[in-house]
Design a protein around this motif. Structure first.
Motif, PDB file in Angstrom:
ATOM      1  N   ILE A 100       0.956  -1.095   0.039  1.00  0.00           N
ATOM      2  CA  ILE A 100       0.085  -0.119  -0.058  1.00  0.00           C
ATOM      3  C   ILE A 100       0.882   1.275   0.203  1.00  0.00           C
ATOM      4  O   ILE A 100       0.488   2.413   0.312  1.00  0.00           O
ATOM      5  CB  ILE A 100      -0.988  -0.126   1.119  1.00  0.00           C
ATOM      6  CG1 ILE A 100      -0.341  -0.135   2.637  1.00  0.00           C
ATOM      7  CG2 ILE A 100      -2.053  -1.105   1.204  1.00  0.00           C
ATOM      8  CD1 ILE A 100      -1.317   0.421   3.774  1.00  0.00           C
ATOM      9  N   GLY A 101       2.321   1.071  -0.430  1.00  0.00           N
ATOM     10  CA  GLY A 101       2.950   2.255  -0.416  1.00  0.00           C
ATOM     11  C   GLY A 101       3.517   2.762   1.074  1.00  0.00           C
ATOM     12  O   GLY A 101       4.298   3.687   0.961  1.00  0.00           O
ATOM     13  N   ASN A 102       3.439   1.889   1.952  1.00  0.00           N
ATOM     14  CA  ASN A 102       4.216   2.364   3.141  1.00  0.00           C
ATOM     15  C   ASN A 102       4.712   1.116   3.865  1.00  0.00           C
ATOM     16  O   ASN A 102       4.104   0.118   4.088  1.00  0.00           O
ATOM     17  CB  ASN A 102       2.960   3.011   4.163  1.00  0.00           C
ATOM     18  CG  ASN A 102       3.486   3.278   5.460  1.00  0.00           C
ATOM     19  OD1 ASN A 102       4.264   2.647   6.210  1.00  0.00           O
ATOM     20  ND2 ASN A 102       3.257   4.525   5.863  1.00  0.00           N
ATOM     21  N   ALA A 103       6.105   1.179   3.773  1.00  0.00           N
ATOM     22  CA  ALA A 103       6.918  -0.121   4.168  1.00  0.00           C
ATOM     23  C   ALA A 103       6.290  -0.534   5.679  1.00  0.00           C
ATOM     24  O   ALA A 103       6.209  -1.736   5.874  1.00  0.00           O
ATOM     25  CB  ALA A 103       8.303   0.307   4.218  1.00  0.00           C
ATOM     26  N   LEU A 104       6.213   0.359   6.509  1.00  0.00           N
ATOM     27  CA  LEU A 104       6.031   0.053   7.838  1.00  0.00           C
ATOM     28  C   LEU A 104       4.502  -0.504   8.073  1.00  0.00           C
ATOM     29  O   LEU A 104       4.468  -1.714   8.654  1.00  0.00           O
ATOM     30  CB  LEU A 104       5.682   1.204   8.771  1.00  0.00           C
ATOM     31  CG  LEU A 104       5.735   0.953  10.236  1.00  0.00           C
ATOM     32  CD1 LEU A 104       6.805   0.128  11.003  1.00  0.00           C
ATOM     33  CD2 LEU A 104       5.613   2.274  11.149  1.00  0.00           C
ATOM     34  N   LEU A 105       3.737  -0.037   7.229  1.00  0.00           N
ATOM     35  CA  LEU A 105       2.284  -0.661   7.217  1.00  0.00           C
ATOM     36  C   LEU A 105       2.062  -2.052   6.467  1.00  0.00           C
ATOM     37  O   LEU A 105       1.309  -3.028   6.832  1.00  0.00           O
ATOM     38  CB  LEU A 105       1.114   0.168   6.593  1.00  0.00           C
ATOM     39  CG  LEU A 105       0.648   1.642   7.517  1.00  0.00           C
ATOM     40  CD1 LEU A 105      -0.160   2.304   6.515  1.00  0.00           C
ATOM     41  CD2 LEU A 105       0.208   1.052   8.901  1.00  0.00           C
ATOM     42  N   ASN A 106       2.980  -2.150   5.479  1.00  0.00           N
ATOM     43  CA  ASN A 106       3.235  -3.450   4.783  1.00  0.00           C
ATOM     44  C   ASN A 106       3.899  -4.584   5.744  1.00  0.00           C
ATOM     45  O   ASN A 106       3.190  -5.711   5.750  1.00  0.00           O
ATOM     46  CB  ASN A 106       3.953  -3.126   3.540  1.00  0.00           C
ATOM     47  CG  ASN A 106       3.382  -2.627   2.404  1.00  0.00           C
ATOM     48  OD1 ASN A 106       2.165  -2.307   2.471  1.00  0.00           O
ATOM     49  ND2 ASN A 106       4.409  -2.002   1.774  1.00  0.00           N
ATOM     50  N   LYS A 107       4.736  -4.161   6.318  1.00  0.00           N
ATOM     51  CA  LYS A 107       5.352  -5.089   7.206  1.00  0.00           C
ATOM     52  C   LYS A 107       4.616  -5.511   8.463  1.00  0.00           C
ATOM     53  O   LYS A 107       4.123  -6.550   8.822  1.00  0.00           O
ATOM     54  CB  LYS A 107       6.641  -4.576   7.751  1.00  0.00           C
ATOM     55  CG  LYS A 107       7.905  -4.517   6.877  1.00  0.00           C
ATOM     56  CD  LYS A 107       9.132  -4.161   7.449  1.00  0.00           C
ATOM     57  CE  LYS A 107      10.188  -3.966   6.363  1.00  0.00           C
ATOM     58  NZ  LYS A 107      11.329  -3.422   6.861  1.00  0.00           N
ATOM     59  N   GLY A 108       3.544  -4.417   8.980  1.00  0.00           N
ATOM     60  CA  GLY A 108       2.682  -4.664  10.045  1.00  0.00           C
ATOM     61  C   GLY A 108       1.767  -5.572   9.438  1.00  0.00           C
ATOM     62  O   GLY A 108       1.289  -6.512  10.402  1.00  0.00           O
ATOM     63  N   ALA A 109       1.064  -5.605   8.378  1.00  0.00           N
ATOM     64  CA  ALA A 109       0.175  -6.458   7.887  1.00  0.00           C
ATOM     65  C   ALA A 109       0.616  -7.966   7.865  1.00  0.00           C
ATOM     66  O   ALA A 109       0.058  -8.820   8.198  1.00  0.00           O
ATOM     67  CB  ALA A 109      -0.328  -5.924   6.435  1.00  0.00           C
ATOM     68  N   ILE A 110       1.807  -8.173   7.376  1.00  0.00           N
ATOM     69  CA  ILE A 110       2.433  -9.263   7.385  1.00  0.00           C
ATOM     70  C   ILE A 110       2.754  -9.820   8.624  1.00  0.00           C
ATOM     71  O   ILE A 110       2.218 -11.068   9.054  1.00  0.00           O
ATOM     72  CB  ILE A 110       3.778  -9.422   6.661  1.00  0.00           C
ATOM     73  CG1 ILE A 110       3.505  -8.931   5.017  1.00  0.00           C
ATOM     74  CG2 ILE A 110       4.589 -10.768   6.959  1.00  0.00           C
ATOM     75  CD1 ILE A 110       4.911  -8.567   4.523  1.00  0.00           C
ATOM     76  N   ALA A 111       2.992  -9.232   9.694  1.00  0.00           N
ATOM     77  CA  ALA A 111       3.277  -9.569  11.035  1.00  0.00           C
ATOM     78  C   ALA A 111       1.863  -9.938  11.773  1.00  0.00           C
ATOM     79  O   ALA A 111       1.808 -10.825  12.503  1.00  0.00           O
ATOM     80  CB  ALA A 111       3.902  -8.448  11.961  1.00  0.00           C
TER      81      ALA A 111
END
Length: 177
Positions: free
Chosen positions: A76-87
């Motif tokens: 979604i264009g935000n590395a932190l949110l992308n990693k948070g979703a995976i976690a």
């Protein structure tokens, strides 16, 4: 690849209904029913049976997840949110399995298998509050409920705000683009 394997889709939705059902039953039916009420044995039988089935299906789901191909992680264009979703997805596995294991530990310490399934005739303990795994079971239930709420809200955000079709990945249909 646009979608998850149909078996993963089935397990996702089946487990979603079962986990939410187990949380609702534990929070409302079991917690509100005194241990000396005869209905409590029936409710515990259903709750414990469902918990064991959830554990088996979650382990099977993990096996299927590792054995099948999946679409790439959402970006979604935000590395932190992308990693948070995976976690968050891995935390789901952890919490559901921990919930089942804490339930099994509580049941064993309280002697519930013999009472509930064995027809021992023994009464239920006066309460389960002094059993450490029961305390963990309650904390995990709260965390799991909050994670489910966040997961649902994220799905709505993707569907109604971003309109990116992300929800379609966890539904049936053509798997490849």
């Amino acid at each position: 690849m646009r979608r998850y394997h149909p078996l993963l889709v089935t397990l996702h939705w089946l487990l979603a209904v079962m986990v939410i059902g187990g949380l609702v039953m534990g929070t409302f039916a079991l917690a509100a029913t005194p241990n000396d009420d005869p209905f409590k044995i029936t409710a515990l039988t259903m709750h414990m049976g469902m918990g064991v089935l959830i554990l088996v299906l979650m382990i099977f789901r993990l096996i299927v997840r590792f054995a099948t191909s999946k679409p790439p992680h959402a970006d979604i264009g935000n590395a932190l949110l992308n990693k948070g979703a995976i976690a968050a997805h891995w935390v789901f596995y952890f919490l559901v399995i921990a919930m089942c294991l804490s339930g099994l530990a509580t049941a064993n310490i309280a002697g519930l298998p013999a009472i509930v399934f064995g027809g021992s005739g023994e009464p239920l303990p006066a309460n389960f509050d002094d059993i450490p795994p029961r305390v963990a079971h309650g904390i995990i239930a709260t965390l799991l409920g909050l994670l489910i709420l966040a997961h649902i809200l994220a799905g709505f955000y993707h569907h109604y705000v971003r309109k990116d079709g992300l929800l379609g990945r966890m539904w049936y249909g053509q798997r490849d683009a």
